[in-house]
Design an enzyme around this catalytic site. Structure first.
Site, PDB file in Angstrom:
ATOM      1  N   GLU A  39      35.975  38.300  39.039  1.00  0.00           N
ATOM      2  CA  GLU A  39      36.835  39.011  39.980  1.00  0.00           C
ATOM      3  C   GLU A  39      36.628  38.426  41.368  1.00  0.00           C
ATOM      4  O   GLU A  39      37.515  38.426  42.202  1.00  0.00           O
ATOM      5  CB  GLU A  39      36.441  40.493  39.973  1.00  0.00           C
ATOM      6  CG  GLU A  39      37.406  41.357  40.712  1.00  0.00           C
ATOM      7  CD  GLU A  39      36.727  42.293  41.684  1.00  0.00           C
ATOM      8  OE1 GLU A  39      37.338  43.281  42.044  1.00  0.00           O
ATOM      9  OE2 GLU A  39      35.601  42.030  42.096  1.00  0.00           O
ATOM     10  N   SER A  70      31.565  44.148  41.972  1.00  0.00           N
ATOM     11  CA  SER A  70      31.877  43.716  40.601  1.00  0.00           C
ATOM     12  C   SER A  70      32.076  42.212  40.600  1.00  0.00           C
ATOM     13  O   SER A  70      32.924  41.700  41.339  1.00  0.00           O
ATOM     14  CB  SER A  70      33.189  44.335  40.121  1.00  0.00           C
ATOM     15  OG  SER A  70      33.110  45.726  40.114  1.00  0.00           O
ATOM     16  N   ARG A 104      43.784  44.680  40.862  1.00  0.00           N
ATOM     17  CA  ARG A 104      43.016  43.668  41.608  1.00  0.00           C
ATOM     18  C   ARG A 104      43.839  42.411  41.932  1.00  0.00           C
ATOM     19  O   ARG A 104      43.332  41.296  41.931  1.00  0.00           O
ATOM     20  CB  ARG A 104      41.771  43.232  40.824  1.00  0.00           C
ATOM     21  CG  ARG A 104      40.712  44.305  40.702  1.00  0.00           C
ATOM     22  CD  ARG A 104      40.150  44.660  42.075  1.00  0.00           C
ATOM     23  NE  ARG A 104      38.883  45.350  41.972  1.00  0.00           N
ATOM     24  CZ  ARG A 104      38.758  46.674  41.809  1.00  0.00           C
ATOM     25  NH1 ARG A 104      39.824  47.436  41.765  1.00  0.00           N
ATOM     26  NH2 ARG A 104      37.564  47.216  41.740  1.00  0.00           N
TER      27      ARG A 104
END
Ligand code: EPU
Length: 362
Positions: free
Chosen positions: A350, A254, A167
């Protein structure tokens, strides 16, 4: 350039956030005009600007963003190179990610099927190295085309120069200072706006079926020899079961990153929670699904006023409509404290929270 522009349709949380200045960019010519714009220059030099793509991984802290939003919307898909083994496709950043994946799947090209139905646009995919169901976009990116928002210079980043990791990539920095760039570029500051991405996709590849429920989903449909299309359909079905539908329930997928902990910490937790799922990262670190931690701490399905924790995947925070960004921030804080108290792990968002500092209305 629009003033006091509503971003309601441009953030999948669906918050009615307004921004001081908003500029859509459709071509490189538009970028050359932008970088001469005095309002943009002021905001760029004070790092008070934002490149907004599909708005599916962002949370504005306040209901007014006192900055400058650039909305790149370059369109087009071109074949760059083709041989018996693979094809290189250039996709411009404003194309919708899931439509692009469907297009490659319909052409029987391997590589993007596990990334079906991820919301957002192609230009944002490299920024956080999107990933799902055992695949990451870094594995099929050939190069990334950028234009510098200070000089208008074009720079192409090779896969290696993108510094991809879980990520993450070099593009997460607003201003690229290190790594791939020469000292001169680093000194003047290079603000990369991604306008196209080249993907290398195989004509004969291997399907990734081992993650989560893909194999079970195929077996339940009596599919023993799956095609690329079968895998894409399975991924879409699994996502539908677990994740809120974009445009119906506000969310940014998420909300937290999965936690990466030391081997010692992992062994300590595993003793107390033998059922805890985990994935090895390297010899000294282990990844623990934050969704499991939040679920175990009792938050799954929790609702408070206009926001809550999705009842089928605890990693996802949702906005049911009519709420304020602050409600999500407060919920995030409560969950972070609760997970820290219970497991001793600090979980990180995130989603990009904007701005880093509190803005004020002027
Ligand atoms: N789990 C629970 N309870 C929950 C959620 C998860 O026990 O409420 C457990 C699951 O049973 C499973 C494990 O945690 O054993 C992992 O769950 P899952 O497979 O759903 O994936 P994840 O690690 O929670 C990541 C990505 C998702 C991606 C899925 C599938 C991150 C931050 N998230 O979630 O990405 O779709 O894997 O590959 O890495 C996104 O980035 O927006 C996103 C949705």
């Amino acid at each position: 350039m629009e003033k006091n522009f509503s971003l309601r349709e441009l953030n999948t949380f669906g918050f009615d956030v307004k921004v001081k200045y908003f500029q859509e960019i459709k071509s490189l010519e538009d970028v050359y005009v932008l970088i001469e714009n005095q309002y943009f220059k002021q905001h760029r030099d004070s790092n008070n600007f934002l490149i907004l793509s599909g708005g599916s991984n962002i949370l504005f802290k306040d209901d007014f963003y006192d900055g400058f939003v650039i909305y790149p919307n370059f369109k087009g898909i071109e074949t760059i190179e083709e041989n018996d083994d693979h094809i290189i496709i250039r996709c411009f950043g404003g194309e919708v990610w899931k439509d692009f994946v469907d297009y490659t799947v319909s052409r029987n090209l391997y590589g993007l099927e596990n990334l079906s139905d991820i919301p957002g646009k192609v230009g944002a995919a490299p920024v956080q190295n999107i990933g799902a169901y055992g695949a990451e976009v870094k594995d099929v990116i050939n190069q990334v085309h950028t234009i510098d928002l200070s000089s208008g210079e074009i720079k192409i980043f090779t896969n290696e120069e993108c510094h991809f990791s879980y990520r993450n990539s070099i593009f997460k920095e607003l201003k690229v200072k290190r790594g791939a760039l020469s000292e001169r570029e680093a000194a003047i500051g290079f603000y990369p706006l991604i306008f196209a991405v080249d993907f290398v996709l195989k004509k004969n590849g291997e399907l990734k079926l081992d993650y989560g429920n893909i194999r079970n989903n195929l077996i339940s449909k009596n599919i023993t020899n799956p095609t690329i299309q079968d895998v894409a359909i399975s991924v879409k079905e699994i996502r539908k079961e677990k994740l809120p539908e974009v445009g119906i329930v506000g969310s940014a997928g998420s909300f937290f990153q999965n936690a990466i902990v030391s081997m010692d910490k992992y062994l300590e937790l595993k003793t107390s929670y033998p059922e805890m799922p985990s994935y090895p990262v390297n010899e000294s670190e282990v990844k623990i699904p934050t969704g499991w931690l939040i679920d175990k701490a009792g938050w799954k399905g929790y609702r408070e006023n206009h926001v809550g924790v999705w009842d089928r995947q605890a990693l996802v925070l949702v906005h049911y409509g009519g709420g304020k960004p602050l409600e999500i921030i407060e919920l995030m804080n409560k969950i972070q404290i609760s997970v820290k108290e219970r497991f001793g792990i600090e979980i990180k968002p995130e989603v990009n929270i904007v701005p880093d500092r509190i803005s004020s209305r002027t």
